[in-house]
Design an enzyme around this catalytic site. Structure first.
Site, short mmCIF file in Angstrom:
data_model
loop_
_atom_site.label_atom_id
_atom_site.label_comp_id
_atom_site.label_asym_id
_atom_site.label_seq_id
_atom_site.Cartn_x
_atom_site.Cartn_y
_atom_site.Cartn_z
CG HIS A 1 -4.98 -3.28 2.48
ND1 HIS A 1 -5.85 -4.34 2.59
CD2 HIS A 1 -5.50 -2.49 1.50
CE1 HIS A 1 -6.82 -4.21 1.72
NE2 HIS A 1 -6.65 -3.09 1.05
CG ASP B 1 1.62 -8.07 9.50
OD1 ASP B 1 1.39 -7.28 8.57
OD2 ASP B 1 2.03 -9.23 9.32
#
Length: 733
Positions: A170, A379
């Site tokens: 993730h 991110d």
């Protein structure tokens, strides 16, 4: 129906204590929210069962632990992993957040390399593996989540080889230039851990490619369309962008309590355009860069002073870490300076809140926002950007998004900026605030439609479907593995046969690959085995290789076997001399030799092996990635150059070979069979050149490919060790 086992560092809830008893509060993180909607939809299926395994975030003992386990099982179908308290700090706050987190977010200067923390990381992964060993059934599907558990897939694979295992990362996977900064043993173990999974998933294509490159450069495993061949196994890497529960956010904008809070916010900031951002306190989020860009905007666009408000929401995170405390102080100071420089009693440029937001408060903030400023320095995905667009059914919001966020790959209609450049942020703010309403709606609606289709449920379903496909491929190969029953049948046929022909490749089949062809000489055990096989009067044994005549005869000439050299050009019976299978022209060699030698100059460690009827360019000792690139270039060059030559260009294992057309291992094998009419034939090889052999054989021939790869062969074995074991059984039979 098999169970779905989700494994994450933390369980999907936090522990609170009320009246001396444990109480569970559901978490609101992106993973929990994304999987929650998917699991809710699956629970309607008859027989569906899911178990969530993870650390509860606290240490309980005695009756409290028992009470908690029962509560977790009933409310969340969850099973806690009770970690040793002395390991959790070094594991989580140590290796996870001081090594993996900064390095994978492109901040090597903040990365620490601590051996004790690495050992704690390994121990915690092993504890997860031990806890799962007591829970798992052979037909379960296990989905391991995120960077805290890189090593777990391999541990599970070793414990239950047939288990269906998926892994999803993730956070970003860094480029190899950053990943290689990890100590050699660490990076090898991390990659091998991930490759224990049948499917490894990433948010973006870039991350997938970085992973494949790191695997190639670190472990030497190549891939074809994301399928990584490791000899005995295949693992697949692919891209699955994480979505949100789109309808949950879209519909929430009409909830009465949300509308009430939205109206209250709008009234307080009447007459002002609202800019907002929501972030967890973290140095990867670019909060300070954002404030600098906003300050520059106010300075260069004085007409907006008093007409715009920036609601900066920061969610507390890792408050016990010194680095995060310093960051909080810097944000406080930056906000104070902007408000002090530009603000007045009637207007506050930055409205700063440092607290957790409820779901309704978050949706109300999104709904009232004119411009969302989402500018992380790096991110993995960033779901805030997607949540904001989902909460604007009228389509009037403008999204400013960092190109460093994974979400930027899907949300190209946003104003994409580089978060490191203050002026880009300032210009984007000016553009967003003055954008015509038609353009705002057009951009927003395009993103909304995409997010609606590719929501969290779509993400999970796509991953699970791909995991099933990857496992099906693995099982198809495993089904061709020469297991006990077909092996037993083969041995029976061998015993009953009176004329047996064994066709055996050499490199990669009888011996492992060596750094140089001259170093792959046979060991005494192999020589004894070949002599034992050839000593049986019912056996005829041929080693059929791409090697030249001389080394084959020097190494194997005393074993009483036949030899076939240069992929079928030369043949020598065990008591005869070499002969050509058919006349061949080699005029082309002189013209092509200079091309291959030119590629030797272009790739350090490569070399040319000249044979009588072929040329081979070897690059096993070269840089993995550059070698693969040069090999592709050479193949293109050779195919173009040899269009009018009667030759073939073959790509083997770290070798490109050019040989005369019309002769191959298949034609040589046919000559052997026609000369002796055997009632039992076995052919074993590991290479693309051996596929000619497998294709040429009738159906009753026992063909075996070394390595778990798709092949024309009837069976697969894992490696040369397994080949030797099979031949020893034949010799004893």
């Amino acid at each position: 129906m098999s169970r779905l086992i989700i494994v994450s560092n933390r369980l999907p809830f936090t522990i609170a204590e009320k009246a001396g008893k444990p109480e569970l509060q559901e978490s609101s993180g992106g993973l929990v929210t994304a999987l929650g909607s998917y699991l809710d939809s699956r629970r309607e299926e008859p027989g569906f069962e899911c178990l969530w395994v993870g650390w509860p975030g606290a240490f309980l003992d005695g009756p409290k632990r028992t009470e908690f386990e029962e509560l977790a099982r009933i409310r969340f179908s969850a099973h806690p992993v009770w970690l040793q308290s002395e390991d959790t700090d070094q594991f989580y706050h140590g290796f996870c957040n001081r090594t993996l987190w900064p390095l994978f977010h492109y901040l090597p200067s903040l990365t620490h390399y601590d051996e004790a923390q690495w050992e704690a990381y390994k121990r915690v992964n092993a504890q997860f593996g031990a806890a799962l060993a007591d829970l798992l059934r052979p037909d379960d599907t296990v989905w391991v989540q995120d960077y805290q558990l890189f090593l777990l897939p391999k541990l599970l694979r070793e414990a239950m080889p047939g288990l269906s295992i998926g892994f999803f990362l993730h956070i970003p996977f860094p480029s190899f230039e950053l990943f290689r900064l990890l100590p050699t043993d660490w990076k090898r173990e991390l990659l091998e851990g991930m490759l224990g999974a049948d499917l490894v998933g990433f948010h973006t294509h870039d991350y997938t490619q970085y992973f494949l490159r790191s695997v190639h450069r670190t472990l030497g495993y190549e891939h074809h369309l994301g399928n990584i061949s490791m000899g005995e196994r295949i693992s697949r890497a692919d891209t699955f962008p994480l979505g949100i529960d789109f309808m949950k956010y879209s519909n929430a904008a009409a909830i009465p309590s949300v509308l009430e809070e939205q109206a209250s916010l709008a009234a307080k900031l009447a007459g002002q355009k609202i800019i907002s951002s929501v972030d967890r306190l973290d140095y990867t989020k670019g909060i300070l860069h954002r404030l600098k860009g906003y300050r520059l905007f106010l300075e260069e666009s004085p007409e907006w002073q008093g007409k715009v408000a920036f609601i900066l929401s920061v969610v507390p995170s890792r408050v016990e870490v010194d680095q995060y405390q310093r960051m909080k102080k810097e944000i406080d100071e930056a906000v104070g300076k902007i408000n002090g420089e530009f603000g007045n009693p009637q207007w506050m440029p930055v409205l700063y809140q440092y607290r957790n937001l409820t779901f309704h408060s978050l949706v109300a903030l999104y709904a009232v926002t004119d411009v969302a400023l989402i500018t992380p320095l790096r991110d993995g995905m960033n779901l805030v950007a997607k949540e904001f667009i989902a909460c604007k059914p009228d389509g009037e919001g403008v999204l400013i998004l960092s190109e460093m966020a994974g979400a930027a790959r899907e949300m190209g209609e946003a104003l994409i900026i580089n978060p490191n450049h203050d002026r880009e942020i300032a210009k984007a703010l000016s553009q967003a605030l003055t954008m015509p309403i038609e353009e705002r709606i057009q951009r927003s609606q395009a993103m909304r439609e995409r997010l609606r289709k590719q929501d969290a449920r779509h993400w999970a379903e796509t991953f699970e479907k791909s995991l099933h496909e990857a496992k099906t491929l693995v099982r198809r190969l495993e089904a061709k593995h020469l297991a006990a029953e077909p092996r037993k049948k083969m041995l029976k046929e061998y015993r009953l046969a009176s004329r047996r022909l064994l066709l055996l490749d050499y490199d990669g089949t009888l011996v492992p690959f060596a750094s140089h062809p001259k170093l792959a000489f046979p060991d005494p055990g192999l020589l004894d085995l070949l002599k034992q096989l050839s000593g049986n009067p019912r056996n005829t044994v041929f080693v059929i290789s791409g090697r030249q005549k001389k080394p084959l005869k020097e190494w194997l000439g005393g074993c009483g076997i036949g030899l076939i050299a240069e992929h079928g050009v030369w043949m020598r019976g065990k008591e005869s001399d070499w002969k050509l299978i058919k006349p061949l022209d080699t005029a082309w060699k002189a013209q092509l030799l200079s091309i291959l030698e030119g590629y030797v100059d272009r790739l350090t460690g490569s070399f040319v092996e000249e044979k009588e009827f072929s040329l081979a360019w070897h690059y096993r000792n070269s840089d993995q990635e550059l070698g693969a690139q040069r090999a592709k270039e050479l193949i293109d060059t050779l195919i173009h150059f040899t269009a009018n030559f009667d030759v073939q260009v073959l790509e083997g294992k770290k070798v490109i070979e050019v040989r005369c057309a019309g002769v191959n291992k298949g034609t040589a094998a046919i000559v052997c069979r026609e000369s002796m009419h055997p009632d039992f034939t076995m052919a074993i090889g590991d290479d693309v050149t051996d596929e000619d052999l497998f294709r040429a054989m009738p159906r009753d021939v026992h063909t075996i490919r070394v390595g778990m790869k798709s092949s024309y062969a009837g069976y697969n074995v894992r490696d040369f060790v397994e080949v030797r074991g099979l031949l020893e059984e034949l010799a004893q039979a």
